[in-house]
Design an enzyme around this catalytic site. Structure first.
Site, short mmCIF file in Angstrom:
data_model
loop_
_atom_site.label_atom_id
_atom_site.label_comp_id
_atom_site.label_asym_id
_atom_site.label_seq_id
_atom_site.Cartn_x
_atom_site.Cartn_y
_atom_site.Cartn_z
N LYS A 184 0.85 -1.19 0.00
CA LYS A 184 0.00 0.00 0.00
C LYS A 184 0.89 1.24 0.00
O LYS A 184 1.54 1.55 1.00
CB LYS A 184 -0.91 0.06 1.23
CG LYS A 184 -1.99 1.13 1.02
CD LYS A 184 -2.69 1.53 2.29
CE LYS A 184 -1.94 2.57 3.07
NZ LYS A 184 -1.71 3.84 2.35
N GLU A 259 10.32 0.96 10.45
CA GLU A 259 11.34 2.01 10.26
C GLU A 259 10.63 3.34 10.48
O GLU A 259 9.80 3.73 9.66
CB GLU A 259 11.96 1.88 8.87
CG GLU A 259 13.30 2.57 8.78
CD GLU A 259 13.19 3.98 8.27
OE1 GLU A 259 13.11 4.90 9.13
OE2 GLU A 259 13.17 4.18 7.06
N CYS A 293 13.33 10.77 7.58
CA CYS A 293 13.29 10.16 8.90
C CYS A 293 14.60 10.39 9.63
O CYS A 293 14.63 10.47 10.85
CB CYS A 293 12.99 8.68 8.78
SG CYS A 293 14.00 7.87 7.56
N GLU A 390 9.59 15.28 16.36
CA GLU A 390 9.92 15.23 14.94
C GLU A 390 9.01 16.21 14.20
O GLU A 390 7.79 16.07 14.21
CB GLU A 390 9.71 13.81 14.41
CG GLU A 390 10.03 13.69 12.93
CD GLU A 390 9.92 12.27 12.40
OE1 GLU A 390 8.84 11.67 12.48
OE2 GLU A 390 10.95 11.77 11.92
#
Ligand code: NAI
Ligand code: MG
Length: 487
Positions: A184, A259, A293, A390
């Site tokens: 997906k 991850e 990331c 973040e």
């Protein structure tokens, strides 16, 4: 390439299941938006539970009965190389679609994302015929050996920041080991994944081996996670969604690799080559509109050079050209969507309210599209939201340090542990920090250096399992021990 007319490039907008292009069973579609102008690029079939059911059955059949896991491993490798030949032949078109859908500068897609994606698939093509077990000297008159077998059907859920590259990181090891896939793509960026599926089929990857079901997380994504026919989930994205996936996949005991995000420390000592460190600090945060990331979002600068170093970094930020991703002089395009744009702007606001100094940037660029100025905050304190969370945008938080012990403690004082970097000419300092920083990747005198052969992944809440390298195969393999009585 002019921006108008790009829509002719977009040929795959349906679901790709069992080698067929089909609409969603519900008939629904969703819009994918160009973040540069907020206009609809294309309507894409919206997969849901029923489509995932269809895709998993196809992947299951392709795994349980189909040729892919059974063919000579070397032949799988050859087909993967052919797939890469087709990607290479279409690199300009793919880069254009990637840029249109995601907003990243087309030159970056062309020269970074896609070459790394090709490198990754070719690297794993090379592994296809080198995956082997061992013989084990057990007690008694037995032959004992291990086989490394594919884990089965892999459900792969990827984000929007590097759509082609994330597909490659997921497909490379899955294909090499003989797994089959239900992927997906992110709802923001489904287009290039669909085109890749087309090229995979053209290269000879059998029907049902790769299935692509665009759609939303809570519907299509959740259906993949819950389906008993899926053996393993590989996910890249937010920690929040990852926790949800862990809970949801518990019932069917799926293997997981996650991850996730980071708040990576980028540490500059006074004895570093300060020109290249400034460049590294700049790229470390701003690459890909800050949507990485592993972004070096906490810049720790040694006290004695703080002011002059910050000046260099601010200067680079001011020179960064923000604008049309199709202009070859553009360094930074728009953020991927309105949600991300708003999240980032709210953090900029929070930074100002908490008393950090906005040394440059801090504003939206223009009034159309999701463009944000490269932003640098100084006088940031560890407890501020912009030093902890973040942000996933072009927003750098600069922190000062003087003492090494204290630095290590502060750099590690985060729930994340994806990456870190150290800039110094002192070899022992570099290696001491490489050991003491709790992160899956430590760069010394460089940033964002990726290679398909080098494993990547997180400590702590940045996830678990590794992608890339030989370690990246482990997540797609089961070990089987065979013990044979001899005579
Ligand atoms: P997300 O984690 O919600 O989305 C990533 C993927 O997961 C997408 O394909 C999405 O459709 C899918 N997903 C969402 N909910 C799901 C569910 N319940 N079950 C299964 N799949 C699901 O991330 P999102 O909302 O796009 O971004 C939020 C924040 O996450 C960003 O601001 C950033 O901080 C972080 N992020 C980190 C990334 C990384 O590379 N580590 C990539 C993207 C986002
Ligand atoms: Mg989300």
């Amino acid at each position: 390439m002019p921006e108008s007319g790009l829509d002719v490039l977009i040929r795959q907008t349906q679901l790709f299941i069992d080698g067929q292009w089909i609409p969603a069973q519900s008939g629904k579609t969703f819009d994918t938006i160009n973040p540069s102008n907020e206009e609809v690029i294309a309507r894409v079939a919206e997969g849901d539970v029923a489509d995932v059911e269809h895709a998993v059955l196809a992947a299951r059949r392709a795994f349980d009965e189909g040729p892919w896991p059974r063919m000579d491993a070397r032949e799988r490798g050859k087909i993967m190389h052919r797939f890469c030949d087709f990607i290479e032949a279409e690199i300009d078109e793919l880069a254009a679609i990637e840029s249109l859908d995601n907003g990243k500068p087309v030159k970056d897609a062309r020269s970074v994302d896609i070459p790394l994606a090709i490198e990754c698939i070719r690297y794993y093509a090379g592994w296809a015929d080198k995956i082997q077990g061992s013989t084990i000297p057990v007690r008694g008159n037995f032959l004992c050996y291990t086989r490394r077998e594919p884990v089965g059907v892999a459900g792969q859920i990827i984000p929007w920041n590097f759509p082609i590259l994330m597909a490659a990181w997921k497909w490379g090891p899955a294909l090499a080991t003989g797994c089959t896939v239900v992927m997906k793509p992110a709802e923001q960026t489904p287009l290039t994944c669909l085109r890749l599926a087309y090229l995979a089929q053209k290269a000879g990857i059998p029907d049902g081996v790769i299935n692509v079901v665009p759609g939303f997380g809570p519907t299509a994504g959740a259906a993949i996670v819950q389906h008993p026919g899926v053996d393993k989930i590989a996910f890249t994205g937010s920690g929040e969604t990852a926790q949800h996936i862990m809970r949801q996949s518990a019932d069917t005991m799926k293997r997981l690799t996650l991850e996730l995000g980071g708040k990576s420390p980028n540490i500059v000592f006074a004895d570093a080559d300060l020109e290249s460190a400034a460049e590294g600090a700049h790229i470390g945060i701003h690459l890909n509109q800050g949507q990485c990331c592993c972004a070096g979002s906490r810049l720790f600068v040694e006290d004695s050079i703080h002011d002059s170093f910050v000046e260099k970094v601010v200067d680079l930020s001011r020179k960064r050209r923000v604008g049309n991703p199709f202009d070859p002089t553009t360094d930074q395009g728009p953020q991927v969507d309105r949600d991300q744009f708003e999240k980032i702007m709210s953090y900029i606001d929070k930074g100002k309210r908490e008393g950090a100094v906005c040394a440059t940037g801090g504003q939206r660029v223009g009034d159309r599209g999701y463009f944000i100025e490269p932003t640098v905050f100084t006088e940031v304190r560890d407890e501020m939201a912009i030093a902890r969370d973040e942000i996933f945008g072009p927003v750098l938080s600069v922190l000062r340090f003087s003492d090494m012990e204290e630095l290590v403690r502060r750099a590690n004082a985060t729930t994340y542990g994806l990456a870190a970097a150290v800039w110094t000419r002192d070899v022992s300092k570099a290696h001491i920090l490489a050991e003491r920083l709790r992160a899956g990747t430590v760069w010394v005198n460089c940033y964002d250096v990726f290679d398909a052969a080098a494993p990547f992944g997180g400590f702590k809440q940045s996830g678990f399992g590794r992608e890339l390298g030989q370690r990246g195969l482990d997540a797609y393999l089961e070990d089987k021990t065979v013990t044979v009585r001899l005579g």
